[in-house]
Each structure stands twice: as structure tokens, then as C-alpha cells.
Design an enzyme around this catalytic site. Sequence first.
Site, PDB file in Angstrom:
ATOM      1  N   HIS A 118      -2.917  -7.399   8.761  1.00  0.00           N
ATOM      2  CA  HIS A 118      -2.373  -6.294   7.960  1.00  0.00           C
ATOM      3  C   HIS A 118      -1.308  -5.554   8.752  1.00  0.00           C
ATOM      4  CE1 HIS A 118      -6.586  -6.861   6.638  1.00  0.00           C
ATOM      5  NE2 HIS A 118      -6.106  -6.681   5.435  1.00  0.00           N
ATOM      6  N   GLU A 141      -0.032 -16.014  -3.867  1.00  0.00           N
ATOM      7  CA  GLU A 141       1.309 -15.538  -3.530  1.00  0.00           C
ATOM      8  C   GLU A 141       2.335 -16.574  -3.948  1.00  0.00           C
ATOM      9  OE1 GLU A 141      -1.323 -15.448  -1.537  1.00  0.00           O
ATOM     10  OE2 GLU A 141      -1.692 -13.279  -1.425  1.00  0.00           O
ATOM     11  N   ASP A 156       1.843  -9.859   5.656  1.00  0.00           N
ATOM     12  CA  ASP A 156       1.077 -10.923   6.309  1.00  0.00           C
ATOM     13  C   ASP A 156       0.699 -12.022   5.318  1.00  0.00           C
ATOM     14  OD1 ASP A 156      -0.110  -9.117   8.908  1.00  0.00           O
ATOM     15  OD2 ASP A 156       0.384  -8.025   7.087  1.00  0.00           O
ATOM     16  N   ILE A 171       2.520 -13.145   2.812  1.00  0.00           N
ATOM     17  CA  ILE A 171       3.667 -13.714   2.111  1.00  0.00           C
ATOM     18  C   ILE A 171       3.845 -15.198   2.453  1.00  0.00           C
ATOM     19  CG2 ILE A 171       5.530 -13.285   3.792  1.00  0.00           C
ATOM     20  CD1 ILE A 171       7.119 -12.045   1.395  1.00  0.00           C
ATOM     21  N   PHE A 221       0.365  -7.480   1.294  1.00  0.00           N
ATOM     22  CA  PHE A 221       0.735  -7.215   2.687  1.00  0.00           C
ATOM     23  C   PHE A 221       1.725  -8.308   3.096  1.00  0.00           C
ATOM     24  CE2 PHE A 221      -3.262  -4.968   2.491  1.00  0.00           C
ATOM     25  CZ  PHE A 221      -3.107  -3.899   3.362  1.00  0.00           C
TER      26      PHE A 221
HETATM   27  C1  LIG Z   1      -3.553 -14.531   1.376  1.00  0.00           C
HETATM   28  C2  LIG Z   1      -4.142 -13.200   1.075  1.00  0.00           C
HETATM   29  N1  LIG Z   1      -3.722 -12.505   0.000  1.00  0.00           N
HETATM   30  C3  LIG Z   1      -4.219 -11.277  -0.274  1.00  0.00           C
HETATM   31  C4  LIG Z   1      -5.152 -10.709   0.544  1.00  0.00           C
HETATM   32  C5  LIG Z   1      -5.686  -9.291   0.257  1.00  0.00           C
HETATM   33  N2  LIG Z   1      -7.063  -9.314  -0.233  1.00  0.00           N
HETATM   34  C6  LIG Z   1      -8.095  -9.204   0.618  1.00  0.00           C
HETATM   35  S1  LIG Z   1      -9.583  -9.370  -0.142  1.00  0.00           S
HETATM   36  C7  LIG Z   1      -8.842  -9.588  -1.657  1.00  0.00           C
HETATM   37  C8  LIG Z   1      -9.702  -9.842  -2.863  1.00  0.00           C
HETATM   38  C9  LIG Z   1     -10.524 -11.098  -2.729  1.00  0.00           C
HETATM   39  O1  LIG Z   1     -11.345 -11.277  -3.832  1.00  0.00           O
HETATM   40  P1  LIG Z   1     -12.433 -12.440  -3.907  1.00  0.00           P
HETATM   41  O2  LIG Z   1     -11.823 -13.725  -3.520  1.00  0.00           O
HETATM   42  O3  LIG Z   1     -13.052 -12.385  -5.236  1.00  0.00           O
HETATM   43  O4  LIG Z   1     -13.486 -12.115  -2.766  1.00  0.00           O
HETATM   44  P2  LIG Z   1     -14.496 -10.879  -2.665  1.00  0.00           P
HETATM   45  O5  LIG Z   1     -13.778  -9.775  -1.950  1.00  0.00           O
HETATM   46  O6  LIG Z   1     -14.908 -10.511  -4.030  1.00  0.00           O
HETATM   47  O7  LIG Z   1     -15.655 -11.352  -1.847  1.00  0.00           O
HETATM   48  C10 LIG Z   1      -7.452  -9.497  -1.542  1.00  0.00           C
HETATM   49  C11 LIG Z   1      -6.506  -9.620  -2.662  1.00  0.00           C
HETATM   50  C12 LIG Z   1      -5.574 -11.467   1.657  1.00  0.00           C
HETATM   51  N3  LIG Z   1      -6.494 -11.013   2.503  1.00  0.00           N
HETATM   52  N4  LIG Z   1      -5.063 -12.701   1.900  1.00  0.00           N
END
Ligand SMILES: Cc1ncc(C[n+]2csc(CCOP(=O)(O)OP(=O)(O)O)c2C)c(N)n1
Lengths: 353, 353, 410, 410
Positions: free
Chosen positions: B145, B76, B101, B103, B99
Site C-alpha cells: 500500500h 485491475e 501497488d 496496478i 492502490f
Molecule cells: C490486486 C489487488 N487489488 C485490490 C486489493 C485491495 N483489496 C484488499 S482486500 C479486497 C477485497 C477482497 O475481497 P474477497 O476476495 O472477497 O476476500 P475477503 O476480504 O472477503 O476475505 C480488496 C479489493 C488488493 N489487495 N490486491
Amino acid sequence: MPEGKVMPQHKTTEKQVSRKNMIEAIRDALDVKMAQDDNVVVFGEDVGYFGGVFRATEGLQAKYGKSRCFDAPISELGIIGAAVGMGAYGLRPVPEIQFADYILPAYDQIASEAARLRYRSSGEFIAPITIRTPTGGGIYGGQTHSQSPEALFTHVAGLKTVIPSNPYDAKGLLIASIEDDDPVIFLEPKRLYNGPFDGHHDRPVTPWSEHELGEVPDGHYTVPLGKAAIAREGSDVTILAYGTMVHVAICAAEETGIDAEVIDLRTLLPLDEETIEKSVKKTGRCIVVHEATKTSGFGAELMAIVQELCMYNLEAPIIRVTGWDTPYPHAQEWDYFPGPARVGDALRKVMGE
Amino acid sequence: MPEGKVMPQHKTTEKQVSRKNMIEAIRDALDVKMAQDDNVVVFGEDVGYFGGVFRATEGLQAKYGKSRCFDAPISELGIIGAAVGMGAYGLRPVPEIQFADYILPAYDQIASEAARLRYRSSGEFIAPITIRTPTGGGIYGGQTHSQSPEALFTHVAGLKTVIPSNPYDAKGLLIASIEDDDPVIFLEPKRLYNGPFDGHHDRPVTPWSEHELGEVPDGHYTVPLGKAAIAREGSDVTILAYGTMVHVAICAAEETGIDAEVIDLRTLLPLDEETIEKSVKKTGRCIVVHEATKTSGFGAELMAIVQELCMYNLEAPIIRVTGWDTPYPHAQEWDYFPGPARVGDALRKVMGE
Amino acid sequence: MNDEKPLSLHVPEPSSRPGDKPDFSHISVPEAGVVRKPEIDCTPASIRDLAYDMVRVMDDNGRAVGDWIPDVDDAFLLKGLTVMLRTRIFDERMFMSQRQGKTSIYVQCRGEEAIACAQRMALSQGDMCFPSYRQQGLLIAQDFPMVDMINQIYSNSKDKLGGRSLPFFYSERDYGFFSISGNLGTQFMQAVGWAMASAIKGDTKVASGWIGDGSTAESDFHSALVFASTYKPPVVLNVVNNQWAISTFQGIASGESANFACRGHGFNIPSIRVDGNDFLAVYAVSKWAIDRARKNLGPTLIEWVTYRAAAHTTSDDPTKYRPADEAEHWPLGDPIERLKTHLIAKGVWDETKHEALTKQIKAEVKAAAKEAESYGTLGKGAVPPVSEMFNHVYKDMPPHLRKQRQELGV
Amino acid sequence: MNDEKPLSLHVPEPSSRPGDKPDFSHISVPEAGVVRKPEIDCTPASIRDLAYDMVRVMDDNGRAVGDWIPDVDDAFLLKGLTVMLRTRIFDERMFMSQRQGKTSIYVQCRGEEAIACAQRMALSQGDMCFPSYRQQGLLIAQDFPMVDMINQIYSNSKDKLGGRSLPFFYSERDYGFFSISGNLGTQFMQAVGWAMASAIKGDTKVASGWIGDGSTAESDFHSALVFASTYKPPVVLNVVNNQWAISTFQGIASGESANFACRGHGFNIPSIRVDGNDFLAVYAVSKWAIDRARKNLGPTLIEWVTYRAAAHTTSDDPTKYRPADEAEHWPLGDPIERLKTHLIAKGVWDETKHEALTKQIKAEVKAAAKEAESYGTLGKGAVPPVSEMFNHVYKDMPPHLRKQRQELGV
Ligand SMILES: Cc1ncc(C[n+]2csc(CCOP(=O)(O)OP(=O)(O)O)c2C)c(N)n1
Ligand SMILES: Cc1ncc(C[n+]2csc(CCOP(=O)(O)OP(=O)(O)O)c2C)c(N)n1
Ligand SMILES: [Mg+2]
Ligand SMILES: [Mg+2]
């Protein structure tokens, strides 16, 4: 500053007392806790060998060793993230953020992590961290060495926010914060490090050594979190203030001759609503003062609370005296800083003068 | 939801009108601006090929190419930092934070950089960025969320904060935000994406296609920043609300039979004080509603402002109905969410019933 | 200077999208057994190649080969097989439970079971893992009571977290499982802080941090490497590269041509890239890194190459952004199948036993789910008291919060 | 497991502290001219060694040697000498002005002049630098009017930033100088964003990001590398390793045994380590990186090895944390002296000319300072109007701010 009705906030105890400025009082608190509890560790940018840019940690590395007081990389996120991990392990970290302006890179680790770890884990993991950081303006520090971000922390459930206005409280509140099992944002008004600055920037500042609250007991004592102090008793109007503004408020009261009761909040969250309610019900008038920008500042919350608790006792609208809704300017510092003149005007206005 | 006194917020113009839900309205706004101005670029986590986890950017990459709509790394900070650089270059970036949350890792780039760049440089460099992000609870999203961080942005000078409550406004405000030369935090109440959710989570939600404000003109139009809307006219009490709470407030008015005037603030900063003042002076009573935690929430600022503007017109203390001062819980979502029952209680209380 | 050609933005794309034939030709899979095993006190510089290579122990016929063959007995491997299988069956059941409305959201770790299970089996009691949300194997590998996991997933009356947290956001201190956060990456830095604390106290405990490929882009990943390289605390830094974030492929985080192991090189942290679907390799490299940590030799960065075979969460539909049959083409196979093949090759396992085990675990999982259901499911039956919402915000409830709780009448 | 030895925390220490003899034996200084110059379209992997080596052009006798000798004429080099000298003399004067209370704070770049000056001379009109606070050379190298710089430093009535910003926080769009922020590191990521914009628009402009050794620990450094490696925008990523943050030596950020150039390796970004006190080397490597960027070949990471010879700022006293005479022992010498020696060796310069130039610049700087003083100094004489404080918060002043301005009566 006339001594008039300014209230002593502590009784000299049987303990040995030393004259200390605020930095010395803070250093003393760290020293007391590090000696007492080897789970207390201190780290941050330049805090190790050098002892911090404001010298709060001077001598601690030499005394307690490099693994209890050390320099950190310039990563506020890393500093607080490390502290969360250390807290989960069982330590009581006391990280320093060099200026409160630089705490924002760590904001996620503070607000999403430290503040919620207990909640998330039913208290299985906690973050008993005390984040020390110099706050506020008045040193020609411009946009990046002057800000007062307290409202960003009072909005976050799970955090406590503390801000002392004198050496006695600084030591007692810092020890209480370190002993507290919840994360505490400990804001140190840097303009008060040397003396009780009242906003008259063109006059010399009385050093703490000549002020009663510069008398700091040796050894261990605490000033409890969540308890305000009455910095000046009065009957005409209640001024809610904290940090540097406590001294500005007292000065404005003396200069206007309006008998204001100045409440030094000391802890912003949890807030001592009882003391506030009692005072405003007594005076029927209220002024709120802070250095931070006005909109959504902590003054808004204070106004809301006073209104909730004392609406029917108010004889005039509450007035806020705050920093303007601009970034902190450099050259116009003294027009930005809410000094005794502006607080005085508000006093006269709220009194209907 | 009874249509009773709910005010139409726009007149159907000579333009073609389509029924859209809020996501479609937002996508339409992006489409209109991307077509019109090739400085508008859209990026964020999963917004490219996939079109965003809420599908707001669906189809835009196919239409405008990969260098105008693309996936970003999960940073972010990087997303907003890149947007600041792009803004300085002359683009109008519209980054999405998945989300609200999430930011906070970007908070420093927003509050220290985007918000102050114009000030620092006398307008030589600007950050005409619109940060879109879904906000608020009601989807069993738990602590991460569901949050409503608006007060963290209203405290920062240099930012504008916008939050629509219906598809018509969403499109018009988003276009206005993108065209605005200052950085805008554009909060999208995710519980409203599909319909005007009134807090009765146990009842089916009317889709926007059956709601007048789901009528969205095609092509370009704006809803001006800084102007509130009267979502329901009334004479007994003024409810200040925004986002999802607008619909909850309308519902509470209908259910209690108390003739509340519901003001949909739409822009939190700069705030439409005029509309607020006029309404509260008319009704003499005021309730403030938001989902965010109470202490230092935007409701505190609203209470402060109403008090400053209308103290002598108030016949009862202002009441805040907000999220509790806890992290957003998962299982207790509906006891946390300020629903029509709690708003109704406050209405009765402020009316002295 | 005006004869320059216009610049253009490079936006990485995965090798295949829905409708395309899956293509993993960019993943080169070395022979098993060819990567050397260095001493644990080697210099990071001396093993830079290991970040570009891939440690693999089991060959295509399930035979263990090379330096990295771990010193474990059959019972240990059977335990490994059992806990991986249990993890998968548990996931499948919970996926179904979510579809039935017993919980709001669930994530499976299908295809990645070996990583959490084998590393946990290499850790000791007292060591602490800082997982992301896809390491349920860390608990299951310790025979953690499944019913307690399900209670938390169902946010029911026996949810020890009082319904406050999202489903599957476990916190199990006694099992070395740090409270899961929904904010990506934060725990990676905290793991380093915890390890620093262990070093400060002269303890012997090791921390293990976990992060996904996509999340390595977060700032916490960087600060973790900075602090780990500076203070050299006892920490294992695990990057689970399962090829996908949500709809975003790993190339957006890695910049395509780089990988995640080599991120350690800039920090002089020993870094190894490993076949994450090879239980033996995972155990062996985990053990190596844990031994290093325990001997005060500092951090290790490990990239586990694997594939997220299921959807991102129950809210996700991967056919929208990748070929529906991509998983079948994943060149490193399935971790359970591979260990099973190895055990069969060794003569200590067979299909019949495997079927029996599967059946038995299914029954266990079903029983646990039934029991948990009797304590309630999300919003149905016995649920945690509303008042729980106000607990654990602070150690002691401050007056303003007490007032709010009273206002709600709970 | 209980026979383990207690762990301990490693805390890096600089080689010398006040009272110690300065020791730079950890800095190995290769012969000038030995490092090869690769093609600008080389693969990052093929030049990994360049991050551990050090590009140097001028040998001890001031002779230019090796592949990296830039193609520049004497006039160009004399210009380089002049702007470096002007930068230093300007700094000295402003340091004095701060001591005289004409401004609140000042930072010198003493010892680092070559880096900003030479890189700026390699950039083109329209390119944009995102400096930290120690690159005044970027302006001076373009003959930017010193009086305008001093007006800003003095926050006087002609300060184009209206007194709002800290001294020396310049913003000069037309000179490719992005507004300085006091928050460390943020500009590094912004530089990448600006470069992405240039690529998105099909422009031909290049961005240049600047960060200090200490600040590489900040999160923005990481995100800059992530985004740069992903989108390959036209950006030069400069790390100025001047050995010190404030009182913290570079080993706390680099983890001692690593360096800053090699941080690029984890991102597959071409990375080069350079003698930052060698004007010719700085120019040559800058040019190489800028050419790469301009030809759409993407980012380059450069570590400039140098030494912060002055205090951190006018608020700092370095004798508290490092030997007072450390600067004299710095093995890479002084950039001005070295270029001067080179020019003398070339026969185009001599001591007399140098003295004359010094004298002339001193006079120029003095005149500029005097002129600026006539427009006011911090809080004295002509100062910016108070109302300036309310300007440029937004494009148009919103009603609440107008009200506040009126409340103040300005
Ligand atoms: C700070 C933050 N930004 C965005 C998200 C939304 N989000 C949740 S899981 C995810 C993907 C994560 O991918 P990865 O690190 O490859 O883990 P995997 O799900 O493949 O185990 C995102 C973008 C979040 N939870 N926290
Ligand atoms: C976010 C942030 N944290 C801390 C500071 C305080 N600070 C100012 S300069 C500095 C040291 C920077 O060192 P380095 O990056 O090496 O740059 P140099 O001063 O050597 O040019 C510190 C810690 C800051 N300005 N911003
Ligand atoms: Mg992944
Ligand atoms: Mg430095």
C-alpha cells in the site's frame, strides 16, 4: 567486423570446445543443468514437443520427459505464477516467455511475487526462477516482437537482470542464473541468435561459427552474474552497452576510428559499477547505448551512476543513443534501431569532433 | 511549515473559492467533469455505492446514476481493459485503481494497449482514459500500500504521467487529464490527502484548510499538463521533486537554511524541461528526490536530463535522495521514506558543507 | 434496424443496504444431509449438480445427518471447537491491540473460522496451504504458538519477518503456511504451481489454494483453473465466499446469478458448494478433495458459503455499505455455535465446559499478547533493527544495496 | 500417510504427431439439424447442453436441416460463398507475396473462412468487432477494398497506418473493425468494455469479441467473462477453436476433457458450441446471439469448432508438430466446399459458375496486389516517410519527441 582490439572474453580451457550459435549455447546450458539437477524444469508456450519457436528447447522433452519439459497454456501469468509455486516447493524452474513483449501479463507475478517472496518470508520461501525470453528488435517484428523491457525489471528490488551478447556468455550466464537462488530475468537478444549482428542490416551476418565467442566449452561452466566484460579495450571514450548493442558499439568504434572502450555489461542488476567507474575514469568520456525507448530506459540509470561515480572525471556530457520514445515501428525499423551510424555520430560528438 | 518563500501557484480568480482537502478537490474535479460531459464515467473497486476506500467518488453514484459511477469486479486488468474499449467507443473513462501497488495486473492493458492504440490505428481509435490511483507511502501500508510505480509508466511511449502535490493542482490537473485525448496515469500521493505532509511523521499535519493551496476554485479550471511549478523560489540549489516530496523538500530547505529552489514537476511525462533547465542553470546545483526505489527510478531520468541540458553549469554532482532498493518495509517505514533529514543532508553535501 | 430500444447497463446490487432490512432470501439453504457423497474418482460431469447444491451435515438441532458425516471422534471435534474458539478470541484481542496502536492494521475472520480450521485438520504434515489474509485458523488449528503470531502482528523485535511485512502476513513453512501476499489472488496460481512440483517430483504432498469471492475476478483465479485442469496436479482450490469483498457484494464478482463453484465446470474440474459454517461439512468435503488429490485424481474446486461477520479490516466500517445487523440474519448461523450445539446434542459438551474453555483461552491469548508486548509493539519499545530492511532482498546483499545501507548508517 | 503412491504430472498430448495417422476420433460430430434452437430470452441454465453439443445445419449432402436454418435468400448465400472464396484467394496471394519478400509476415485463415464472413453478415453497420489476427473475413465480407488491405500488408506509401504496424494488423473503424493488437487476448476484454459503453449511452450497437482456443488461457478471457456476466452488455464472445495454437494443441488450453463453450457456464452466460465450417450454422447462431445482445439480453459465448488448415503464420512449419495430412482428415470438412455443395444441391450453383467465380476473384486479387505493389512493398519502392514513426504516439507531439525527430533529421 575487424578483430582489432576486440577482447577475448575467455581463455580456451582444457575442456572440449564446440562451435555453437547462441540458441545452441542456450540449449546446451539447459541440457547441462537438466542432466545435473532434476529440480530444473523447463516449460512455456510451445517449448515441449516442438522445442520452442526459436528452438531453444529442442530435444529436451525427448531427453528428460514430459514432466520436466512441457508446453504451457498461453498464460504468461500462469507460467510465472506456476514457477513461483514450484520455486517455493524447491524446484528451479526455467520458464520461457515466447517474446519479451509478452512478459507484461506476468509482470505482477514477477514484480510483486517472485521478486518479494524472499523478503516477505525472511528467506523461508524463495523463487529461484530463471525467466528466459527473447528481447530486442531487428527482425521486422514490429511493436510486439521487438521490445526491450529491461528497465521494467531493473527498477524492481529483488530481481536480477541478465543479458548476454554471445554464445559463450549465454551458456555461462544461463547456468549461473539457474544456479542463482534469486529470480533472474534472462534476456536473449534474438537478433544475435545466429551471429554477432552489428547493425548493418543490409550486409550478411557473420555466423557465430566464425567468431571466437562462438567457441563454447562443453559441459558445465559459469560466467558470474554481476561482472561486466570489456568487449573492446580503448582509451578515448567508454561505451556502455549490452546485448546486440555491444556489437553495434564495436562496429561504430572501428568505423569512426575512435578508440572506444566497449563495456558489455552482461548483468544489468546487480551492475558492475567497478568496471564502469574504472573505464570512465580512464577515458573521461562516456556513451550509453540501448535499443529500448529513451525516457526512463536503463540508460538513464547508467548516466546517473556514471555521474555519481565520475562527475569530476567527465570531459564531456554523457550521450545516450537509444530507441526513440515511440512504440517499435515496423517499416521504419532501421531508423528506429540505434545502428553504427548513430553511435558513430555520438562518438564524434562526445570527442568534440 | 514556514511560509517564507513558498510560491503561490495560482492567483485567486474572480471565481468562488472553497477550502478543500485533496480528496475533496479530486471529487470536485470528477463532479465538474461528470456534470459537463456525459461521456465521463467513473468506476473501480468499491467506488460506487461506498464511494471508494479513500472516498474520492463519494456521492457520485447517487448524483449521476449507476451506469456512470459503479463498482467493478476485483480485476485491475478488466477495469483497464474495459476502459480501453469504452475509450474506443467514445467515452472518457476515469477508472480508479484502489492502490498503485495493485496496478500491475493491468500493466499489459496499459502499456501494450492503452498506450499504443492511437499509434497502431493512426488515431482512428484512442484511449482517452485517466487512471486515478493513490501512490506513495507514509501510512504504514507496507509492501502493498506504499509503492510509487511512476517510472514504470514514464518508460512507456504513449502515456502521460501526472502527480499533483496539493488540492488546487489536483483538481486542475485531473480536469486537464480527463480532457486530454491520451491515456493519463494520475497518481495521487495518498499521504497528502489530508494535508501538506512534510515528512515529520511525529508531528501533527497542518490540514489543507490552513494552507493556501487548499483554496480550490469552484467549477471548471485546468492546470495544464506538461508544466512544472516552482513551489519555492531559491538560488542555491534546485530540488526536483513531485508529490509528497515537494513538501519534504520545502521543509528541508527551511530547516537547513539552504536557499533551495523546489520545482514541483506535476507532470512527469511530458516533462517540463524548460523550467528545469532554467532553474539548474541559475543555481548550478541539483538534487532529485522521490519515494520510489532508486535504481531505474524516475530520478535517474531526471539526472540524465539535467546532465544533458546543464552539464557545463553543474558545480557539483547531482544527488538522488530516494527510497532504498528494497521492497517497502512496514516497521522501518520512516527509515525508508526520504524525509527532510535525508534531503537536508543531501542539500548540505551538494553545497559542499 | 433503427426501431431498437436503447440498451442499458446492468449493475448488480445487494439485497439490502444500510437502513434496509437484511434480506438473504436469495440464499436457498437445503436440508442437511440431502446431498449425496460421490466416489472420489467420479467424473466431474457426474457431479455437476453439487456445484449448485450445498453440502450440509449438521441439521438445525445440531444432529449430523447424511452421507457426508465424517469419520471422526469426539476428541477431534472438541479440538475443532477449541481451535475455532481460540481463533475468534485471538482475533478479538488483536482487534483491540490495533485500536490501542500496537499494530497498524488487523483482519478478523469472524464467522469463517470453521473453514480454515477444519480443512487444516484434514490436511497432513508436509501439505502446503497458500492462504489469503483471512486464514489464521490454518495456524491456530495446528497449535502454532500465538506469541509468534503476535510478534509478527506487532512488528516487534521478535518478529521473525524483521518488521518487513505487514502485520498478520505470516510465513510458516514448517506449518505448511505459505507467505501471505497483499496482492489478491496471486497465491491461487502459485498453489497450482506448487502442486505441479509435487507431481513432477513424484512426491505425495498436496497443495491447498485459498481465494476470496471478490478475488475470483482476478486473473490468477483463471490461470489457476487452466493449469489445474491441464496438468491435474494435487491441489484443493478453495473459494471462500463470505458474501463481501470490501464494500462490494459477491454479486459483482459472480454476476449475481452464477456462483463460484460452477466456475469449475468450464474446466471439467469437480466442483462442490458447501455450507462453510458447518464444521463437519467442511472437514468432510476437504477430506474428500484431499484424498482425490493424494490419489493423483487431480484438483477439486470448493465454494465455501459463509459470511464475513466482522469489518473487512480494522480500517473498514461496514455500516457504511450494509445493514448493521446483517450478520444476525445470516441463514447459516455461526460456526462455533453450531459445532457447540452438535457437541451438546451428542452429550459430550455443555455450557459450563464451554464457558470454562472460553475463559481458559482468553487467559492464554492474554498471556501471549502480554509476552509479545514485552518484545515491543509497532514503533514502540523493542523494534526490529533498521538494518533488517536491507536483508532478504537477495540471498547475498549486492554491492549497491550494501552501499545504501551504509549511507543510512545501519 | 506414507503408503501413498507417488504423484505424477499429467501432460495432455494431441492424438497424433508427425508420422502418426491423423486421428480425430475424439471429435464427435452429431447429425446436422438435431440441436434445438432456443428462444433468445431463454435462461442460460436451460441450454447448458448446447455447450456440449454442436449446432450443425448442413448435412453431408449439403441439405439444410433443423431448427437453426436461417432465414436468408440465395443471393445472400452466394454472397457468402463469394466472400469466403475471396478471403481464401486473397490469403493465398498474400502468402506468396510474403515468400517474395513483399512483406515480413502473413497469416492465413484457411479453413476458418465461414466464421468471420458469416458473423459479419449477421452484424449491422455500427457494430464493432474486436478481432484477433485471423478474421480478415470480417473486412472482405463487407467488400472492403483489397488494395487498402494490401497497402497495409506491404507497409507501403499508401499504408494508412504509416508503416507503424505489423502487416495485416488492420484498423477500420468505419467497417466496425477494431485495431488488431499482437498481444493475444487483450481485445476480448476491450470488446466487453466497448459493449458496456454502448449500454451506458443507451445506444443500440453490439460488440463482437474474438479469441483463439489457445488464447482463452490468457487472463483477458477471464475478465471478459467476469465483466460480461456482471454488467450483461451487448456482446458476442467468439472463441475460434481451430484445434491449434502454434505447435500447441487445444487440449493444453482446454484441459483436454473440457471445451471452450462450457467456460460460460461458470458465469451463467448462454453458451453454444457450433460447427464453424458450416456457413449456415455460423450465420444462424451469430444472428441469435446478436439479436440477444441487441434486445438487452446480454452476452453469449460461442465456441466455433474449426480447423486451422494452413500454417500458423508464414514463419511456421506445421509438419514439425502435426501430421502433414491432418487437415484432410478434419471431420467437419471445408467451409467453402460445404456451402458450395449446399448451393449446388439447391440448384442455384454449379461447377462452371464456381470456376468462373474463382477465376474472376483471382483476377481481382491480382489486380489489387499489382496496384498495391505500385505503391511500394516492405522496404522497397515507395515507402512511408520515416517521420511517420513519430506520429500518433500522442495526439500532439510533445517537445521531447519533437526533439528526437529533429535529431534523426526527419
Ligand atoms: C490486486 C489487488 N487489488 C485490490 C486489493 C485491495 N483489496 C484488499 S482486500 C479486497 C477485497 C477482497 O475481497 P474477497 O476476495 O472477497 O476476500 P475477503 O476480504 O472477503 O476475505 C480488496 C479489493 C488488493 N489487495 N490486491
Ligand atoms: C500475450 C501473447 N503471448 C504469446 C504470443 C505468441 N503467439 C502468437 S499467436 C500464438 C498462438 C495463438 O493460438 P490461438 O489463440 O489458438 O489462435 P490461432 O493462432 O489458432 O488463431 C502465440 C502463442 C502473443 N502474440 N501474445
Ligand atoms: Mg469476500
Ligand atoms: Mg487456435
